[in-house]
Design an enzyme around this catalytic site. Structure first.
Site, PDB file in Angstrom:
ATOM      1  N   GLN A  38       1.193  -7.665  -2.408  1.00 44.81           N
ATOM      2  CA  GLN A  38       2.431  -7.397  -3.089  1.00 44.81           C
ATOM      3  C   GLN A  38       2.842  -8.660  -3.854  1.00 44.81           C
ATOM      4  O   GLN A  38       1.976  -9.482  -4.118  1.00 44.81           O
ATOM      5  CB  GLN A  38       3.471  -6.951  -2.078  1.00 44.81           C
ATOM      6  CG  GLN A  38       3.043  -5.650  -1.368  1.00 44.81           C
ATOM      7  CD  GLN A  38       4.132  -4.991  -0.555  1.00 44.81           C
ATOM      8  OE1 GLN A  38       5.280  -5.405  -0.564  1.00 44.81           O
ATOM      9  NE2 GLN A  38       3.773  -3.926   0.193  1.00 44.81           N
ATOM     10  N   TYR A  48      -7.793  -2.687  -0.028  1.00 41.24           N
ATOM     11  CA  TYR A  48      -7.524  -4.013   0.532  1.00 41.24           C
ATOM     12  C   TYR A  48      -8.845  -4.619   1.005  1.00 41.24           C
ATOM     13  O   TYR A  48      -9.737  -3.905   1.461  1.00 41.24           O
ATOM     14  CB  TYR A  48      -6.507  -3.915   1.669  1.00 41.24           C
ATOM     15  CG  TYR A  48      -5.122  -3.571   1.153  1.00 41.24           C
ATOM     16  CD1 TYR A  48      -4.329  -4.553   0.576  1.00 41.24           C
ATOM     17  CD2 TYR A  48      -4.633  -2.261   1.191  1.00 41.24           C
ATOM     18  CE1 TYR A  48      -3.063  -4.260   0.076  1.00 41.24           C
ATOM     19  CE2 TYR A  48      -3.365  -1.958   0.685  1.00 41.24           C
ATOM     20  CZ  TYR A  48      -2.591  -2.963   0.135  1.00 41.24           C
ATOM     21  OH  TYR A  48      -1.346  -2.674  -0.374  1.00 41.24           O
ATOM     22  N   GLU A  81       7.832  -4.013  -2.054  1.00 41.56           N
ATOM     23  CA  GLU A  81       8.210  -2.935  -1.137  1.00 41.56           C
ATOM     24  C   GLU A  81       9.341  -3.417  -0.228  1.00 41.56           C
ATOM     25  O   GLU A  81       9.426  -4.612   0.091  1.00 41.56           O
ATOM     26  CB  GLU A  81       6.977  -2.544  -0.297  1.00 41.56           C
ATOM     27  CG  GLU A  81       7.265  -1.482   0.749  1.00 41.56           C
ATOM     28  CD  GLU A  81       5.999  -0.875   1.367  1.00 41.56           C
ATOM     29  OE1 GLU A  81       4.883  -1.288   0.984  1.00 41.56           O
ATOM     30  OE2 GLU A  81       6.134   0.016   2.224  1.00 41.56           O
ATOM     31  N   ASN A 117       3.311   8.232  -2.233  1.00 43.12           N
ATOM     32  CA  ASN A 117       2.449   7.090  -1.915  1.00 43.12           C
ATOM     33  C   ASN A 117       1.445   7.480  -0.834  1.00 43.12           C
ATOM     34  O   ASN A 117       1.842   8.030   0.210  1.00 43.12           O
ATOM     35  CB  ASN A 117       3.293   5.925  -1.376  1.00 43.12           C
ATOM     36  CG  ASN A 117       2.443   4.762  -0.904  1.00 43.12           C
ATOM     37  OD1 ASN A 117       1.818   4.078  -1.713  1.00 43.12           O
ATOM     38  ND2 ASN A 117       2.388   4.547   0.411  1.00 43.12           N
ATOM     39  N   GLU A 118       0.180   7.213  -1.087  1.00 46.72           N
ATOM     40  CA  GLU A 118      -0.890   7.395  -0.076  1.00 46.72           C
ATOM     41  C   GLU A 118      -0.714   8.680   0.738  1.00 46.72           C
ATOM     42  O   GLU A 118      -0.757   8.654   1.982  1.00 46.72           O
ATOM     43  CB  GLU A 118      -0.963   6.172   0.852  1.00 46.72           C
ATOM     44  CG  GLU A 118      -1.428   4.923   0.143  1.00 46.72           C
ATOM     45  CD  GLU A 118      -1.719   3.735   1.071  1.00 46.72           C
ATOM     46  OE1 GLU A 118      -1.413   3.809   2.272  1.00 46.72           O
ATOM     47  OE2 GLU A 118      -2.268   2.728   0.577  1.00 46.72           O
ATOM     48  N   ASN A 138       4.425   2.603   1.989  1.00 46.67           N
ATOM     49  CA  ASN A 138       4.720   3.502   3.105  1.00 46.67           C
ATOM     50  C   ASN A 138       6.226   3.719   3.266  1.00 46.67           C
ATOM     51  O   ASN A 138       6.666   4.790   3.690  1.00 46.67           O
ATOM     52  CB  ASN A 138       4.144   2.932   4.407  1.00 46.67           C
ATOM     53  CG  ASN A 138       2.623   2.868   4.380  1.00 46.67           C
ATOM     54  OD1 ASN A 138       1.975   3.523   3.580  1.00 46.67           O
ATOM     55  ND2 ASN A 138       2.043   2.075   5.276  1.00 46.67           N
ATOM     56  N   GLU A 166      -2.308  -0.613  -5.743  1.00 42.95           N
ATOM     57  CA  GLU A 166      -2.247  -1.531  -4.592  1.00 42.95           C
ATOM     58  C   GLU A 166      -3.624  -2.139  -4.402  1.00 42.95           C
ATOM     59  O   GLU A 166      -4.598  -1.407  -4.159  1.00 42.95           O
ATOM     60  CB  GLU A 166      -1.837  -0.810  -3.297  1.00 42.95           C
ATOM     61  CG  GLU A 166      -0.359  -0.509  -3.204  1.00 42.95           C
ATOM     62  CD  GLU A 166       0.053   0.033  -1.850  1.00 42.95           C
ATOM     63  OE1 GLU A 166      -0.506  -0.402  -0.822  1.00 42.95           O
ATOM     64  OE2 GLU A 166       0.933   0.915  -1.840  1.00 42.95           O
TER      65      GLU A 166
HETATM   66  O1  AHR Z   1       1.080  -2.887   0.898  1.00 45.29           O
HETATM   67  C1  AHR Z   1       1.166  -2.593   2.260  1.00 45.29           C
HETATM   68  C2  AHR Z   1       0.954  -1.120   2.558  1.00 45.29           C
HETATM   69  O2  AHR Z   1      -0.385  -0.780   2.316  1.00 45.29           O
HETATM   70  C3  AHR Z   1       1.730  -0.146   1.729  1.00 45.29           C
HETATM   71  O3  AHR Z   1       3.013   0.084   2.219  1.00 45.29           O
HETATM   72  C4  AHR Z   1       0.905   1.109   1.819  1.00 45.29           C
HETATM   73  O4  AHR Z   1       1.028   1.907   0.681  1.00 45.29           O
HETATM   74  C5  AHR Z   1      -0.508   0.591   2.043  1.00 45.29           C
HETATM   75  O5  AHR Z   1      -1.122   1.222   3.105  1.00 45.29           O
END
Ligand code: AHR
Length: 502
Positions: A351, A243, A26, A171-172, A71, A291
């Site tokens: 990432q 995450y 990103e 995205n999201e 994001n 992700e």
């Molecule tokens: O990977 C970091 C961020 O986590 C990304 O930009 C977003 O898509 C997610 O919230």
């Protein structure tokens, strides 16, 4: 403690799509600038790309890489990143409160991806922009010539189209933090209309619609149902993100989170089936888990720093330094994807460089492997072939997040062409060795076995610029061929790869 595992050549989950081992880059922090791109670096090639980083990416063998966000993409104008570099604008990136110089755009990324041996997965801005932006971008990237956008690409130095197959529709978009956040109904409508336009251009594109940002979102899993009902006929994948964090510093709880991941996948798989049945459809929609990673070490500090700073360019951000405990977590996550590879066809570690990443760089200095580089590389290079449905008998524990968590987390992959079966095994127990009898049925005689292990006396042990090999795989002596299979000795809190040649 004892465990028994049975693998049979005919008990298969699926042929693994190699894109299960994808990654993500990103425009965030130092992922791009001083990550992959650093024109003044002694290792920079003629395009300013760091050769040492390319080498490490090639070592990871990640077949696809998502770009440019995240994001970031939700307010990104891709046109800012094309044409002469000295005429590209500097913009404010509202997602991370930084400045974006646009010195790297689609041309530079595409060249880099080719050098790094990875295919591009491109995300479209459906936050601040919409359908027109999407169709123009796809025409620029994929149309051979004779139209406004394809001719502009040629003028900018790229004669052939890149032929990018996989496109993410935003995205999201369920996240209120997202620029241009939408309700499920608004997003579903926009994603469907955008997908229709892209399909009118090329039916064979693989389109990814946004699912939930994580399974604690208040709109989950209704979001998936509403969005899929709106888009089912046009999309190929629904995207999920997750995450992993250990703020409580409780290893057993932390390592149980992959059970929550498994449940998340199972639930969304059920929603896909529900919508499919409701629409009387025969179309297959799968999951792109685009992700995932451990992200908490620097998260709170970063949030505070971001509030205070004055739009810096490429500051250090989301630079989590991983430890031995995270090796175990990443191993459990990858095993979950292998066991669910019938429905999770693509996944991207988030990432790739510097930003919550397996690869770190110092500006002007070296690049090195974080601890989590190793389990990712093992899965990506050895976890290709047929995922096996293993029968596992093993003592379990109850965690807050799930009951009956097995102390042994194991996944197996059969590579029929190469004549091997590979097992990835994590012992989650803090003090007990797992003596494991692994029976191999229907594969033919095992010829030899190799064992590699990652462990460290200190779960907090990290790899740093000064000590980059602190946590690294070593040859193990815990795997022995036995009548009808193997015996494995798996020490407490260890990660093992066991490869059997047939
Ligand atoms: O990977 C970091 C961020 O986590 C990304 O930009 C977003 O898509 C997610 O919230």
């Amino acid at each position: 403690m004892e465990a028994r595992v049975t693998a049979h050549s005919r008990f298969a989950v699926a042929e693994i799509d190699p894109r299960l081992y994808g990654s993500f880059l990103e425009h965030l922090g130092r992922a791009v600038y001083t990550g992959i791109y650093e024109p003044d670096h002694p290792e920079a090639d003629s395009e300013g790309m760091r050769r040492d980083v390319i080498e490490l990416v090639r070592e990871l063998d990640t077949p696809i890489c998502r770009y440019p966000g995240g994001n970031f993409v939700s307010a990104y104008d891709w046109e800012d990143g094309i044409g002469p570099k000295d005429q590209r604008p500097t913009r404010l990136d509202l997602a991370w409160r930084t400045s974006e110089s646009n010195q790297v755009g689609i041309h530079e990324y595409a060249d880099w991806a080719e050098k790094a041996g990875t295919e591009m997965m491109l995300a479209i801005n459906l936050g601040s922009r919409g359908l027109d932006h999407a169709r123009n971008f796809v025409e620029y990237v994929n149309h051979p010539g004779g139209s406004q956008w394809s001719e502009l690409r040629k003028q900018n130095g790229r004669a052939e189209p890149w032929g990018v197959k996989v496109w993410c529709l935003g995205n999201e978009m369920d996240g209120p933090w997202q620029i241009g956040h939408k309700s499920a109904a608004e997003y579903g409508h926009l994603a469907n209309e955008t997908a229709k336009a892209l399909r009118a251009f090329d039916k064979s594109l693989e389109l990814v619609v946004c699912g939930s940002s994580h399974s604690n979102m208040p709109s989950y899993p209704q979001w998936e149902a509403t969005v899929l009902e709106a888009t089912y006929d046009q999309v190929d994948y629904i995207s999920l993100h997750m995450y992993f964090e250990n703020y409580e510093e409780n290893t057993a709880e932390y390592l149980a989170l992959s059970e929550k991941l498994d449940r998340y996948i199972g639930t969304v798989s059920g929603v896909i089936d529900y919508v499919k049945a409701k629409r009387r459809s025969t179309r297959e929609v799968k999951i792109s888990f685009d992700e995932w990673n451990v992200w908490y070490h620097e998260r709170k500090n970063d949030a505070k720093r971001m509030e205070e700073w004055d739009w810096p360019h490429a500051p250090a951000l989301l630079e989590d330094i991983y430890n031995m405990e995270d090796v175990l977590q990443v191993g459990c996550i990858l095993n979950t994807f292998i066991r669910r590879s019938d429905v999770v066809r693509m996944a991207c570690i988030a990432q790739l460089v510097n930003v919550i990443a397996p690869i770190m760089t110092a500006p002007g200095g070296p690049a090195w492997r974080q601890t989590i580089f190793h389990p990712f590389k093992f899965a990506s290079t050895l976890g290709r072939g047929t995922a096996l449905r293993l029968d596992v008998e093993c003592p379990t524990y109850d965690a807050d997040v799930a009951a009956g968590v097995p102390w042994l987390d194991i996944a197996g992959v059969h590579d029929g062409d190469e004549g091997s079966v590979t097992f990835f095994a994590i012992n989650r127990h803090g003090s007990e060795t797992l003596e494991t009898a692994l029976s191999l049925e229907g594969f033919g005689a095992a010829q030899s076995v190799e064992h590699q292990i990652i462990r460290h006396d200190d779960l907090e042990a990290k790899n740093t610029q000064d000590n980059p090999q602190n946590v690294a795989p070593q040859e193990g002596d815990g795997a022995t061929l036995a009548e009808g299979g193997l015996t494995l000795t798996l020490p407490p809190l260890s990660y093992s790869v066991v490869r059997v040649r047939l």
